[in-house]
Enzyme design. Sequence first.
Site, mmCIF file in Angstrom:
data_model
loop_
_atom_site.group_PDB
_atom_site.id
_atom_site.type_symbol
_atom_site.label_atom_id
_atom_site.label_comp_id
_atom_site.label_asym_id
_atom_site.label_seq_id
_atom_site.Cartn_x
_atom_site.Cartn_y
_atom_site.Cartn_z
ATOM 1 N N HIS A 209 0.796 -1.240 0.000
ATOM 2 C CA HIS A 209 0.000 0.000 0.000
ATOM 3 C C HIS A 209 0.823 1.282 0.000
ATOM 4 C CE1 HIS A 209 0.863 -0.320 4.286
ATOM 5 N NE2 HIS A 209 0.501 0.935 4.423
HETATM 6 N N1 UDP Z 1 -3.212 -5.506 9.068
HETATM 7 C C1 UDP Z 1 -4.477 -6.061 9.267
HETATM 8 N N2 UDP Z 1 -5.176 -6.472 8.177
HETATM 9 C C2 UDP Z 1 -4.706 -6.385 6.910
HETATM 10 C C3 UDP Z 1 -3.412 -5.815 6.723
HETATM 11 C C4 UDP Z 1 -2.704 -5.376 7.820
HETATM 12 O O1 UDP Z 1 -4.934 -6.179 10.410
HETATM 13 O O2 UDP Z 1 -5.401 -6.777 5.968
HETATM 14 C C5 UDP Z 1 -2.456 -5.048 10.238
HETATM 15 C C6 UDP Z 1 -1.079 -5.621 10.357
HETATM 16 O O3 UDP Z 1 -1.096 -6.888 10.974
HETATM 17 C C7 UDP Z 1 -0.369 -4.567 11.185
HETATM 18 C C8 UDP Z 1 -1.014 -3.278 10.708
HETATM 19 O O4 UDP Z 1 -2.250 -3.655 10.102
HETATM 20 O O5 UDP Z 1 -0.656 -4.732 12.557
HETATM 21 C C9 UDP Z 1 -0.126 -2.592 9.722
HETATM 22 O O6 UDP Z 1 -0.810 -1.562 9.140
HETATM 23 P P1 UDP Z 1 -0.439 -0.976 7.700
HETATM 24 O O7 UDP Z 1 0.308 -2.006 6.928
HETATM 25 O O8 UDP Z 1 -1.719 -0.463 7.135
HETATM 26 O O9 UDP Z 1 0.432 0.290 8.048
HETATM 27 P P2 UDP Z 1 1.995 0.541 8.265
HETATM 28 O O10 UDP Z 1 2.445 -0.378 9.349
HETATM 29 O O11 UDP Z 1 2.686 0.301 6.968
HETATM 30 O O12 UDP Z 1 2.048 1.968 8.669
#
Ligand code: UDP
Length: 375
Positions: A209
């Site tokens: 994403h």
């Molecule tokens: N996550 C979730 N469902 C999904 C994809 C990710 O619960 O379909 C969780 C993942 O396990 C982690 C968090 O969302 O705890 C990460 O969020 P994201 O990847 O959106 O953001 P980033 O960490 O890159 O800021």
Amino acid sequence: MKIVTIVGARPQFIKCAPVSRALRAEHEEILVHTGQHYDANMSEVFFTELAIPAPDYNLGIGSGPQGEQTGRMLAEIEKVLQKEQPDMVLVYGDTNSTLAGALAAVKLHILVAHVEAGLRSFDRSMPEEINRIMADHISDLLFCPTQTAVDNLAAEGITKGVYLTGDVMVDALLYNTGIAEQSSTVLEDLNLELEQDLVKGEYYVATVHRASNTDTEKNLSSIVEAFGEIGLPIVFPAHPRTVKYLKEYGLYDRLPENITLTEPLPYLDMLHLMRHAKMILTDSGGVQKEAYILKVPCVTLRENTEWVETLDDGWNVLVGANRERIVDMARRMVPNAQQQMDLFGKGESAVRICELMQSLSLPGTKITGSSFQQK
Ligand code: UDP
């Protein structure tokens, strides 16, 4: 102590769950949801599953260009803070909600506490990197998940109010892994049942994403092609932004057969799915770290990472959006040592953060700029 907590995006809901639980045991928390993520499966499901109290305010800001979205949040958060007059504002991570919350508070002379302070990718083309830098420079209390984060802040001249607390995502993960094991049916639902006694399945989990991957047709096409070449089943819970671009580039209807595209998954299903995966392919910050803690090798679809510790011992490898590198690493990557299990804390970070907030907001604690001095 009265705290206003600002959240708005999926990873912030997960991070705030353990902290809110600890905070509310002794303090008053007013929860503000900016509305940055608004789909039920990107927002509501986390509140229900993780028993996060309903937001006191939902600002309903929604999507929009960076400046417009941040500006609208700033204006609305300011009104809430003027009304609520909290002792402190708590922000998480690196989204526009983080920056808007911190900025609104500091201008009203309200103390700002930043959870997940000090992370740096050293890539200023990432909107998240700008948000992190700005939020850290206007925060009074900086709760760092790793020593690297503490060192990053020191390199920018920020040493006062800095605390190594460990990572609240570890709290969330440790609290919920057993629950997920008991309750999630995601493997059965996706026909990925494990053979008896086998801990790891023969499937990959992918998430994509980051703007650098989704907003560039060449990169998203290259990633999808690589996934196809890997051949084994890949479960790909797709972020709404990714679905939008897959459709825009004409990829959505001709995904390789081994890819199972799903809606964004609830946290417990995601944890369960990741825990039993052969490998994870991701550009997410949180997922890289979860892979490490769950002992699943991770191929990161970026050229840099804020979670540099995961690269040690070969549990995580950076491959960008390059098709050959993705396929090569997905096929032959093998970590070369055990993980260091306490690298991101032991699951006690939320309690530590609350204790620090409490002790540093006591009468007699004078805060000047980003420094705390006991009178
Ligand atoms: N996550 C979730 N469902 C999904 C994809 C990710 O619960 O379909 C969780 C993942 O396990 C982690 C968090 O969302 O705890 C990460 O969020 P994201 O990847 O959106 O953001 P980033 O960490 O890159 O800021």
